[in-house]
Design a protein around this motif. Structure first.
Motif, PDB file in Angstrom:
ATOM      1  N   GLN A 149      84.620  -5.451  68.880  1.00  0.00           N
ATOM      2  CA  GLN A 149      84.818  -6.395  67.789  1.00  0.00           C
ATOM      3  C   GLN A 149      84.529  -5.754  66.428  1.00  0.00           C
ATOM      4  N   VAL A 150      83.351  -5.196  66.275  1.00  0.00           N
ATOM      5  CA  VAL A 150      82.938  -4.637  64.985  1.00  0.00           C
ATOM      6  C   VAL A 150      83.543  -3.246  64.764  1.00  0.00           C
ATOM      7  N   GLY A 151      83.540  -2.419  65.810  1.00  0.00           N
ATOM      8  CA  GLY A 151      84.128  -1.089  65.682  1.00  0.00           C
ATOM      9  C   GLY A 151      85.609  -1.151  65.358  1.00  0.00           C
ATOM     10  N   GLY A 152      86.318  -2.077  66.007  1.00  0.00           N
ATOM     11  CA  GLY A 152      87.733  -2.267  65.692  1.00  0.00           C
ATOM     12  C   GLY A 152      87.929  -2.666  64.249  1.00  0.00           C
ATOM     13  N   GLY A 153      86.983  -3.456  63.728  1.00  0.00           N
ATOM     14  CA  GLY A 153      87.058  -3.865  62.333  1.00  0.00           C
ATOM     15  C   GLY A 153      86.996  -2.687  61.385  1.00  0.00           C
ATOM     16  N   TYR A 154      86.107  -1.749  61.666  1.00  0.00           N
ATOM     17  CA  TYR A 154      85.995  -0.572  60.797  1.00  0.00           C
ATOM     18  C   TYR A 154      87.203   0.347  60.940  1.00  0.00           C
ATOM     19  N   LEU A 155      87.710   0.466  62.158  1.00  0.00           N
ATOM     20  CA  LEU A 155      88.889   1.303  62.360  1.00  0.00           C
ATOM     21  C   LEU A 155      90.088   0.737  61.600  1.00  0.00           C
ATOM     22  N   GLY A 156      90.235  -0.575  61.624  1.00  0.00           N
ATOM     23  CA  GLY A 156      91.341  -1.207  60.919  1.00  0.00           C
ATOM     24  C   GLY A 156      91.293  -0.984  59.420  1.00  0.00           C
ATOM     25  N   MET A 157      90.075  -0.877  58.877  1.00  0.00           N
ATOM     26  CA  MET A 157      89.933  -0.630  57.446  1.00  0.00           C
ATOM     27  C   MET A 157      90.562   0.707  57.053  1.00  0.00           C
ATOM     28  N   ILE A 158      90.498   1.687  57.954  1.00  0.00           N
ATOM     29  CA  ILE A 158      91.113   2.987  57.669  1.00  0.00           C
ATOM     30  C   ILE A 158      92.612   2.822  57.477  1.00  0.00           C
ATOM     31  N   PHE A 159      93.228   2.020  58.360  1.00  0.00           N
ATOM     32  CA  PHE A 159      94.675   1.836  58.294  1.00  0.00           C
ATOM     33  C   PHE A 159      95.084   0.988  57.086  1.00  0.00           C
ATOM     34  N   GLY A 160      94.375  -0.129  56.877  1.00  0.00           N
ATOM     35  CA  GLY A 160      94.778  -1.056  55.829  1.00  0.00           C
ATOM     36  C   GLY A 160      94.513  -0.566  54.429  1.00  0.00           C
ATOM     37  N   SER A 161      93.530   0.318  54.279  1.00  0.00           N
ATOM     38  CA  SER A 161      93.213   0.808  52.938  1.00  0.00           C
ATOM     39  C   SER A 161      93.692   2.251  52.769  1.00  0.00           C
ATOM     40  N   GLY A 162      93.053   3.171  53.490  1.00  0.00           N
ATOM     41  CA  GLY A 162      93.370   4.584  53.312  1.00  0.00           C
ATOM     42  C   GLY A 162      94.791   4.953  53.694  1.00  0.00           C
ATOM     43  N   LEU A 163      95.217   4.648  54.916  1.00  0.00           N
ATOM     44  CA  LEU A 163      96.554   5.029  55.370  1.00  0.00           C
ATOM     45  C   LEU A 163      97.629   4.390  54.494  1.00  0.00           C
ATOM     46  N   PHE A 164      97.452   3.119  54.172  1.00  0.00           N
ATOM     47  CA  PHE A 164      98.434   2.422  53.346  1.00  0.00           C
ATOM     48  C   PHE A 164      98.602   3.101  51.990  1.00  0.00           C
ATOM     49  N   VAL A 165      97.484   3.428  51.338  1.00  0.00           N
ATOM     50  CA  VAL A 165      97.548   4.041  50.009  1.00  0.00           C
ATOM     51  C   VAL A 165      98.191   5.421  50.087  1.00  0.00           C
TER      52      VAL A 165
END
Length: 407
Positions: A149-165
């Motif tokens: 639950q929480v680890g997936g949340g942090y992993l998703g932040m990489i995609f939604g912020s860093g990868l997207f930019v």
């Protein structure tokens, strides 16, 4: 409420849920970090970009529509529609991302409307996915569930912020959002292949409702645990970046620290928190992490107030605090999952999460005000006081819960 499951099924459930939580966080990272960054690069005014924070209200208020979601999710015969809600929601999110891709980035009103719609869909999916995880993972394995639950949340932040930019900077708005839509679709696929066994039949005379939740003392105590446990860390959570800026650290370095450093610390904290839960149980894990929070915040306060610690040591302490906070989310979520009712886990757990979001906003604003008027040392000092008060309060709440369970 949950039957014993085989290791293979547990792995499948955790993988499917982790994929959904990563997708959910992808949307959050896009909304709160990715889109504001590219909007500013497109010369959108800061006051308009600030309106994106309105989407946080959706997450704070999602408890309001959790009862109808839960009523539809739990069929009268005990069968569940969790996966149907989750997959339909993720499909809608993919469509919204694709629609957003064809919006003109200069049309801020359309972009904001798209982000708000995404937030409503994601928050609704979250209600069903939390309930699914609670029902499908037996209590003595919930530490692993909370890692997903929480680890997936942090992993998703990489995609939604860093990868997207990064993709946006090389290929533009359209390609970046289409790439995220495709990734979200891939992350959702494992959920389509995990069967959902029937659970406890719904009592026709006891439909899921907020009134039912508030009538249970376990839920009221759980709400108090949610606020009390997080208040120290939340009070100074938003001060890390401003403090480092005022300390003369460059924005590029802060970006790396908040991005790569924060995410790595978060994943490590999530895994550590889950294993602590598995080793000593959720109730004791909450007290252990609460005590650790006092130590880390006190160290930060001492370093800031004396000015004797080198900047590298301060940065290391901030990263450690991030890891401890993440471990805290894991252990407290595991504790709260044990308090939900068998007939409406989605409603009960959503109340806890909404309380967390509201508490984060209130304490975060309070920390900013104290730091602005009395300085960073005062802000971190008050955070230590809150953390120190929290430990005995949490212990007393645990005693009350034990009394309720034996009554």
């Amino acid at each position: 409420m949950t039957a014993t499951v085989s290791p293979a099924r547990l792995t499948a459930v955790l993988a499917a849920s982790g994929g959904i939580y990563t997708a959910q966080s992808l949307i959050g990272g896009l909304t709160f970090m990715g889109v504001p960054t590219v909007l500013r690069a497109a010369d959108v005014a800061l006051d308009r970009i600030g309106l994106v924070s309105l989407t946080m209200l959706v997450w704070a208020l999602k408890f309001l529509w959790s009862p109808p979601v839960e009523r539809w999710r739990i069929r009268p015969d005990g069968r569940r529609r969790s996966r149907a809600i989750i997959l339909a929601g993720e499909g809608m999110a993919v469509i919204l991302l694709l629609a957003l891709a064809f919006f003109d980035i200069a049309r801020f009103e359309l972009v904001l409307a798209g982000l708000l719609a995404l937030a409503v869909v994601a928050a609704t999916v979250d209600i069903a996915c939390d309930a699914f995880l609670i029902e499908q993972v037996q209590p003595d394995r919930r530490g692993f569930a909370n890692i997903a639950q929480v680890g997936g949340g942090y992993l998703g932040m990489i995609f939604g912020s860093g990868l997207f930019v990064v993709v946006y900077s090389h290929a533009g708005w359209l390609v970046a959002l289409v790439a995220l839509a495709a990734l979200l679709l891939v992350l959702s696929l494992p959920m389509a292949f995990v069967p959902e066994p029937a659970g406890i039949p719904r009592d026709g005379n006891a439909m899921p409702a907020l009134k039912t939740a508030f009538a249970r003392p376990e839920i009221r105590i759980g709400l108090a645990i949610t606020i009390v446990f997080e208040m120290g860390g939340r009070f100074v959570q938003m001060l890390t970046g401003p403090f480092l800026v005022d300390a003369g650290v460059s924005l590029s370095v802060i970006g790396v620290l908040n991005g790569v450093g924060g995410i790595i610390a978060g994943i490590i904290g999530a895994v550590a928190g889950g294993f602590v839960v598995q080793a000593v149980g959720a109730a004791r894990a909450v007290l252990i992490v609460a005590a650790l929070q006092i130590c880390v915040l006190a160290s930060l306060c001492l370093a800031i107030s004396t000015g004797l610690a080198p900047l590298e040591a301060l940065i290391a302490l901030f990263i450690l605090e991030s890891a401890v906070m993440t471990a805290g989310f894991v252990v407290v979520y595991s504790r709260l999952m044990a308090l939900v009712g068998a007939y409406q886990p989605g409603v009960d757990f959503t109340l806890f999460q909404s309380a967390s979001a509201i508490g984060a906003a209130a304490f975060g604003a309070g920390g900013g005000l104290v730091a602005a008027h009395a300085g960073y040392a005062a802000g971190f000092g008050l955070a230590v006081v809150f953390a120190a008060i929290a430990l005995p309060l949490l212990s007393q709440m645990d005693i009350r819960l034990n009394k309720e369970n034996t009554a």
